[in-house]
Design an enzyme around this catalytic site. Sequence first.
Site, PDB file in Angstrom:
ATOM      1  N   GLU A  67       0.956  -1.198  -0.033  1.00  0.00           N
ATOM      2  CA  GLU A  67      -0.030  -0.058  -0.066  1.00  0.00           C
ATOM      3  C   GLU A  67       0.877   1.406   0.034  1.00  0.00           C
ATOM      4  O   GLU A  67       0.688   2.221  -0.587  1.00  0.00           O
ATOM      5  CB  GLU A  67      -1.026  -0.238   1.394  1.00  0.00           C
ATOM      6  CG  GLU A  67      -2.085   1.049   1.109  1.00  0.00           C
ATOM      7  CD  GLU A  67      -2.965   1.221  -0.074  1.00  0.00           C
ATOM      8  OE1 GLU A  67      -3.116   2.344  -0.572  1.00  0.00           O
ATOM      9  OE2 GLU A  67      -3.544   0.131  -0.194  1.00  0.00           O
ATOM     10  N   GLU A  74       1.967   6.242  -7.332  1.00  0.00           N
ATOM     11  CA  GLU A  74       0.856   7.299  -7.814  1.00  0.00           C
ATOM     12  C   GLU A  74       1.084   8.625  -7.531  1.00  0.00           C
ATOM     13  O   GLU A  74       0.993   9.289  -8.334  1.00  0.00           O
ATOM     14  CB  GLU A  74      -0.632   6.819  -6.859  1.00  0.00           C
ATOM     15  CG  GLU A  74      -1.102   5.606  -7.178  1.00  0.00           C
ATOM     16  CD  GLU A  74      -2.397   5.280  -6.577  1.00  0.00           C
ATOM     17  OE1 GLU A  74      -2.980   5.973  -5.659  1.00  0.00           O
ATOM     18  OE2 GLU A  74      -3.157   4.135  -7.017  1.00  0.00           O
ATOM     19  N   GLU A  83      -1.638  14.889 -16.880  1.00  0.00           N
ATOM     20  CA  GLU A  83      -2.473  14.442 -18.045  1.00  0.00           C
ATOM     21  C   GLU A  83      -2.679  12.796 -18.014  1.00  0.00           C
ATOM     22  O   GLU A  83      -1.753  12.168 -17.789  1.00  0.00           O
ATOM     23  CB  GLU A  83      -1.935  14.815 -19.405  1.00  0.00           C
ATOM     24  CG  GLU A  83      -1.480  16.222 -19.508  1.00  0.00           C
ATOM     25  CD  GLU A  83      -0.943  16.722 -20.699  1.00  0.00           C
ATOM     26  OE1 GLU A  83      -0.631  15.745 -21.698  1.00  0.00           O
ATOM     27  OE2 GLU A  83      -0.492  17.848 -20.960  1.00  0.00           O
ATOM     28  N   GLN A  84      -3.377  12.168 -18.676  1.00  0.00           N
ATOM     29  CA  GLN A  84      -3.888  10.959 -18.880  1.00  0.00           C
ATOM     30  C   GLN A  84      -2.533  10.221 -19.921  1.00  0.00           C
ATOM     31  O   GLN A  84      -2.605  11.086 -20.975  1.00  0.00           O
ATOM     32  CB  GLN A  84      -5.052  10.374 -19.573  1.00  0.00           C
ATOM     33  CG  GLN A  84      -6.234  10.552 -18.673  1.00  0.00           C
ATOM     34  CD  GLN A  84      -6.570   9.728 -17.645  1.00  0.00           C
ATOM     35  OE1 GLN A  84      -5.878   8.389 -17.554  1.00  0.00           O
ATOM     36  NE2 GLN A  84      -7.115  10.128 -16.501  1.00  0.00           N
ATOM     37  N   HIS A  85      -1.913   9.442 -19.503  1.00  0.00           N
ATOM     38  CA  HIS A  85      -0.510   8.906 -20.449  1.00  0.00           C
ATOM     39  C   HIS A  85      -0.693   7.376 -20.114  1.00  0.00           C
ATOM     40  O   HIS A  85      -0.799   6.967 -18.948  1.00  0.00           O
ATOM     41  CB  HIS A  85       0.588   9.411 -19.821  1.00  0.00           C
ATOM     42  CG  HIS A  85       1.893   9.194 -20.637  1.00  0.00           C
ATOM     43  ND1 HIS A  85       2.349   7.939 -20.824  1.00  0.00           N
ATOM     44  CD2 HIS A  85       2.173   9.658 -21.824  1.00  0.00           C
ATOM     45  CE1 HIS A  85       3.321   7.732 -21.668  1.00  0.00           C
ATOM     46  NE2 HIS A  85       3.368   9.231 -22.261  1.00  0.00           N
ATOM     47  N   LYS A  92       0.473   2.623 -12.544  1.00  0.00           N
ATOM     48  CA  LYS A  92      -0.334   2.803 -11.352  1.00  0.00           C
ATOM     49  C   LYS A  92      -1.322   1.608 -11.342  1.00  0.00           C
ATOM     50  O   LYS A  92      -1.472   1.090 -10.111  1.00  0.00           O
ATOM     51  CB  LYS A  92      -1.208   4.107 -11.836  1.00  0.00           C
ATOM     52  CG  LYS A  92      -0.500   5.502 -11.506  1.00  0.00           C
ATOM     53  CD  LYS A  92      -1.237   6.536 -11.800  1.00  0.00           C
ATOM     54  CE  LYS A  92      -2.033   6.897 -10.707  1.00  0.00           C
ATOM     55  NZ  LYS A  92      -2.561   8.517 -11.119  1.00  0.00           N
ATOM     56  N   ASP A  93      -1.727   1.074 -12.343  1.00  0.00           N
ATOM     57  CA  ASP A  93      -2.505  -0.183 -12.399  1.00  0.00           C
ATOM     58  C   ASP A  93      -1.707  -1.469 -11.834  1.00  0.00           C
ATOM     59  O   ASP A  93      -2.136  -2.267 -11.017  1.00  0.00           O
ATOM     60  CB  ASP A  93      -2.982  -0.460 -13.777  1.00  0.00           C
ATOM     61  CG  ASP A  93      -4.140   0.579 -14.294  1.00  0.00           C
ATOM     62  OD1 ASP A  93      -4.627   1.394 -13.616  1.00  0.00           O
ATOM     63  OD2 ASP A  93      -4.588   0.285 -15.514  1.00  0.00           O
TER      64      ASP A  93
END
Length: 129
Positions: A67, A74, A83-85, A92-93
Amino acid sequence: MIEFLIGRLKSFKFAFKGLAWVFTHEKNAQFHLLATVVVLGISYLLDLSTFEWLCIVIAIGIVLLSELLNTAIEKLADFVSQEQHPQIGIAKDVAAGAVLIATLTAVVIGLVIFTPKVLLLFSKIVLVN
């Protein structure tokens, strides 16, 4: 030697500061901390063996460690790019997946250790009544 000791004390201060931040800001970390307290309480009540205690403590440590690392990844990823990259999303996933694996492993360990003890306790209660 004194400077070395002072440096070590400062590093502990930073480590505790990081722990405090995670457990006061991250809902998932708060959930894992609550689960830790509950599991430790149940472990105490069920009078675990030394080996069972070791398994529980290692499982808790792995979940909390994962965790903390997930949160660090993150936060670092969010700092690098708001931005979404796709690559950051994958990182992160994967970090979240590590927490999931650690948590599921801890649940299985808990079930293996607690289920027989709870069933035995329940059977004693039923037999008394």
